[in-house]
Motif scaffolding. Sequence first.
Motif, PDB file in Angstrom:
ATOM      1  N   PHE A  42      42.536  34.535  27.857  1.00 34.11           N
ATOM      2  CA  PHE A  42      43.024  35.899  27.713  1.00 34.11           C
ATOM      3  C   PHE A  42      43.118  36.484  29.110  1.00 34.11           C
ATOM      4  N   LYS A  43      44.295  36.991  29.476  1.00 24.41           N
ATOM      5  CA  LYS A  43      44.498  37.551  30.806  1.00 24.41           C
ATOM      6  C   LYS A  43      44.460  39.066  30.721  1.00 24.41           C
ATOM      7  N   GLN A  44      43.731  39.664  31.682  1.00 23.12           N
ATOM      8  CA  GLN A  44      43.617  41.106  31.750  1.00 23.12           C
ATOM      9  C   GLN A  44      44.189  41.561  33.089  1.00 23.12           C
ATOM     10  N   ARG A  45      44.409  42.848  33.248  1.00 23.22           N
ATOM     11  CA  ARG A  45      44.920  43.368  34.529  1.00 23.22           C
ATOM     12  C   ARG A  45      44.007  42.944  35.667  1.00 23.22           C
ATOM     13  N   GLY A  46      44.595  42.808  36.853  1.00 23.46           N
ATOM     14  CA  GLY A  46      43.815  42.449  38.028  1.00 23.46           C
ATOM     15  C   GLY A  46      43.507  40.966  38.091  1.00 23.46           C
ATOM     16  N   ASN A  47      44.288  40.145  37.384  1.00 23.67           N
ATOM     17  CA  ASN A  47      44.109  38.692  37.362  1.00 23.67           C
ATOM     18  C   ASN A  47      42.722  38.275  36.885  1.00 23.67           C
ATOM     19  N   LEU A  48      42.150  39.025  35.983  1.00 24.40           N
ATOM     20  CA  LEU A  48      40.871  38.675  35.388  1.00 24.40           C
ATOM     21  C   LEU A  48      41.160  37.885  34.113  1.00 24.40           C
ATOM     22  N   ASP A  75      37.748  34.654  37.424  1.00 18.25           N
ATOM     23  CA  ASP A  75      38.476  35.579  38.291  1.00 18.25           C
ATOM     24  C   ASP A  75      39.536  34.807  39.067  1.00 18.25           C
ATOM     25  N   LEU A  76      40.805  35.065  38.756  1.00 17.01           N
ATOM     26  CA  LEU A  76      41.911  34.348  39.376  1.00 17.01           C
ATOM     27  C   LEU A  76      42.048  34.684  40.860  1.00 17.01           C
ATOM     28  N   ASN A  77      41.780  35.947  41.248  1.00 16.45           N
ATOM     29  CA  ASN A  77      41.857  36.327  42.666  1.00 16.45           C
ATOM     30  C   ASN A  77      40.872  35.508  43.492  1.00 16.45           C
ATOM     31  N   LYS A  78      39.683  35.308  42.955  1.00 13.08           N
ATOM     32  CA  LYS A  78      38.670  34.516  43.666  1.00 13.08           C
ATOM     33  C   LYS A  78      39.127  33.069  43.804  1.00 13.08           C
TER      34      LYS A  78
END
Length: 177
Positions: A42-48, A75-78
């Motif tokens: 499940f993808k949420q705002r902020g690439n979480l 965390d996709l950003n990480k």
Amino acid sequence: MSTEQIPQGANVEIISKNEKKARELVKKLNLKQIKGITRVTFKQRGNLIYAIDQPDVYRSAAGTYVVFGEAKVDDLNKRIAESQAAQEQAAAAQQAASSNKTTEDKSPEAITADLEQASLQPKVEEAEEDDGEVDESGLEAKDIDIIVDQTGTSRAKAVKALRKHDGDMVNAIMELS
């Protein structure tokens, strides 16, 4: 049966009371279990991203899904930052390896000769260009000043570059930098 009585290596799934109740309700709603799904995200705002590995997935006749399993935050950003850092390290290691392959003479005499050669070259170039008065006719003084400020070269070099590029400041700056 307590947890001490379960043989080692046995595949036992312990289900909480709430999960048992939810599964009973799913059966009453006539939801069909879908086999073969190994991961749900499940993808949420902020690439979480919330990821559920080995989920139990049920589908209603209307197309609604119910997913059971343990959700873990991803965390996709990480992940992106870590992969970029790994790529930069690999590029730096590759560059260091390629620079180590070149063999240079590191004797004191060779180093001294290189230093003397490097220190003599700019003096010769400056002497050649700064010998006479610079003819600035046809050029704007502010253009010459801008080029001198941007490139850190002498006024004579700036005039020469401007003349070479027919007064085009951008190309003159690109040549000198």
